[in-house]
Motif scaffolding. Sequence first.
Motif, PDB file in Angstrom:
ATOM      1  N   HIS A   1       0.650  -1.263  -0.019  1.00  0.00           N
ATOM      2  CA  HIS A   1       0.123  -0.130  -0.020  1.00  0.00           C
ATOM      3  C   HIS A   1       0.864   1.344  -0.097  1.00  0.00           C
ATOM      4  O   HIS A   1       0.530   2.250  -0.760  1.00  0.00           O
ATOM      5  CB  HIS A   1      -0.919  -0.153   1.345  1.00  0.00           C
ATOM      6  CG  HIS A   1      -1.864   1.169   1.562  1.00  0.00           C
ATOM      7  ND1 HIS A   1      -3.085   1.266   0.747  1.00  0.00           N
ATOM      8  CD2 HIS A   1      -1.639   2.429   2.100  1.00  0.00           C
ATOM      9  CE1 HIS A   1      -3.476   2.484   1.134  1.00  0.00           C
ATOM     10  NE2 HIS A   1      -2.773   3.169   1.922  1.00  0.00           N
ATOM     11  N   GLU A   2       1.908   1.354   0.964  1.00  0.00           N
ATOM     12  CA  GLU A   2       2.453   2.401   1.061  1.00  0.00           C
ATOM     13  C   GLU A   2       3.545   2.744  -0.320  1.00  0.00           C
ATOM     14  O   GLU A   2       3.717   3.840  -0.917  1.00  0.00           O
ATOM     15  CB  GLU A   2       3.711   2.443   2.044  1.00  0.00           C
ATOM     16  CG  GLU A   2       2.859   2.479   3.641  1.00  0.00           C
ATOM     17  CD  GLU A   2       1.786   3.713   3.672  1.00  0.00           C
ATOM     18  OE1 GLU A   2       2.107   4.907   3.119  1.00  0.00           O
ATOM     19  OE2 GLU A   2       0.836   3.341   4.210  1.00  0.00           O
TER      20      GLU A   2
ATOM     21  N   HIS B   1       1.437   4.251  -3.174  1.00  0.00           N
ATOM     22  CA  HIS B   1       1.313   5.756  -2.828  1.00  0.00           C
ATOM     23  C   HIS B   1       2.480   6.321  -3.579  1.00  0.00           C
ATOM     24  O   HIS B   1       2.368   7.402  -4.385  1.00  0.00           O
ATOM     25  CB  HIS B   1       1.155   6.122  -1.518  1.00  0.00           C
ATOM     26  CG  HIS B   1      -0.074   6.113  -0.808  1.00  0.00           C
ATOM     27  ND1 HIS B   1      -1.283   6.681  -1.172  1.00  0.00           N
ATOM     28  CD2 HIS B   1      -0.332   5.686   0.431  1.00  0.00           C
ATOM     29  CE1 HIS B   1      -2.052   6.639  -0.294  1.00  0.00           C
ATOM     30  NE2 HIS B   1      -1.595   5.854   0.533  1.00  0.00           N
TER      31      HIS B   1
ATOM     32  N   TYR C   1      -3.890  10.768   3.366  1.00  0.00           N
ATOM     33  CA  TYR C   1      -4.378  10.828   1.706  1.00  0.00           C
ATOM     34  C   TYR C   1      -5.842  11.194   1.393  1.00  0.00           C
ATOM     35  O   TYR C   1      -6.599  10.732   2.501  1.00  0.00           O
ATOM     36  CB  TYR C   1      -3.579   9.629   1.140  1.00  0.00           C
ATOM     37  CG  TYR C   1      -2.258   9.699   1.250  1.00  0.00           C
ATOM     38  CD1 TYR C   1      -1.560  10.026  -0.021  1.00  0.00           C
ATOM     39  CD2 TYR C   1      -1.523   8.908   2.065  1.00  0.00           C
ATOM     40  CE1 TYR C   1      -0.172  10.091  -0.150  1.00  0.00           C
ATOM     41  CE2 TYR C   1      -0.082   8.895   1.990  1.00  0.00           C
ATOM     42  CZ  TYR C   1       0.462   9.493   0.855  1.00  0.00           C
ATOM     43  OH  TYR C   1       1.748   9.263   0.858  1.00  0.00           O
TER      44      TYR C   1
ATOM     45  N   GLU D   1      -6.232   6.823  -1.681  1.00  0.00           N
ATOM     46  CA  GLU D   1      -6.346   5.675  -0.690  1.00  0.00           C
ATOM     47  C   GLU D   1      -6.917   4.499  -1.552  1.00  0.00           C
ATOM     48  O   GLU D   1      -6.257   3.401  -1.539  1.00  0.00           O
ATOM     49  CB  GLU D   1      -7.230   5.684   0.668  1.00  0.00           C
ATOM     50  CG  GLU D   1      -6.598   6.594   1.779  1.00  0.00           C
ATOM     51  CD  GLU D   1      -5.255   6.087   2.088  1.00  0.00           C
ATOM     52  OE1 GLU D   1      -5.105   4.882   2.193  1.00  0.00           O
ATOM     53  OE2 GLU D   1      -4.235   6.727   2.403  1.00  0.00           O
TER      54      GLU D   1
ATOM     55  N   GLU E   1      -2.554   8.220   8.449  1.00  0.00           N
ATOM     56  CA  GLU E   1      -2.810   7.117   7.329  1.00  0.00           C
ATOM     57  C   GLU E   1      -3.535   5.797   7.525  1.00  0.00           C
ATOM     58  O   GLU E   1      -3.949   5.352   6.606  1.00  0.00           O
ATOM     59  CB  GLU E   1      -1.205   6.732   7.004  1.00  0.00           C
ATOM     60  CG  GLU E   1      -0.889   5.541   5.991  1.00  0.00           C
ATOM     61  CD  GLU E   1      -1.433   5.889   4.583  1.00  0.00           C
ATOM     62  OE1 GLU E   1      -2.084   6.724   4.402  1.00  0.00           O
ATOM     63  OE2 GLU E   1      -0.707   5.026   3.792  1.00  0.00           O
TER      64      GLU E   1
HETATM   65 ZN   LIG Z   1      -2.785   5.176   2.321  1.00  0.00          ZN
END
Ligand SMILES: [Zn+2]
Length: 234
Positions: free
Chosen positions: A105-106, A109, A163, A168, A206
């Motif tokens: 996920h990170e 981004h 975010y 997201e 987050e």
């Molecule tokens: Zn996120």
Amino acid sequence: MIPESQLVAMSMTNYDQFLSENKISSDRQKTDMVKRVGDKIAIAVAEYMEQNGLSSRIQNYAWEFNLVDEDVPNAWCMPGGKVVVYTGILPYTQTEAGLAVVMGHEIAHAIARHGNERMSQAILIETGGLALATAVDSKPEETKGLFMMAYGVGASVGISLPYSRSHETEADKLGLIFMAMAGYNPQEAVDFWGRMAQSGGQKPPEFLSTHPSDQTRIADLTAFMPEAIKYYKK
Ligand SMILES: [Zn+2]
């Protein structure tokens, strides 16, 4: 948007400085796990980018994965592939696949350049539209602060931002693809966000349960799962 190469250059400096000012975990096993998951996801990202004709986007990435000893449930990725996971998120990730949910996920981004968008907006608002290089020269501390905020690094010092909902959702979907290609069952993401939903207490922006709501996120992830499963390399 700011040229990504300038942000990658900034992240090299800021990442090293962050590591020198924070306590890196001495837990060999957990640190190895973070690096192992990171390496696998990095390979998956390279493959995904190549398949989509986007390899140039990661050409100056120099991946690095570190576990920082701090009891905050957070993680982030600066442009250029500079990743930090905090020990405080490990009780939620539980398994290696759970950790792959967070790291996927990170990293998503960063790959989707969400931080660049946030940084570009922040520079516009805070400096009246100075070029980044000019802002760095004339207001180094302020510019660094905006950078840390844009990439979610400031969580523990209270200057982070959530975010947007669309960021997201995009990071969730891309993250599922990356983890699946890296050999982790994407279904684990539903379990991870379920554990996040059940936990009370302070969470950094987050991982705020309201953004999007856990229910919405889990419903969206479940809807996307058949697509993600296609990428799953068992
Ligand atoms: Zn996120």
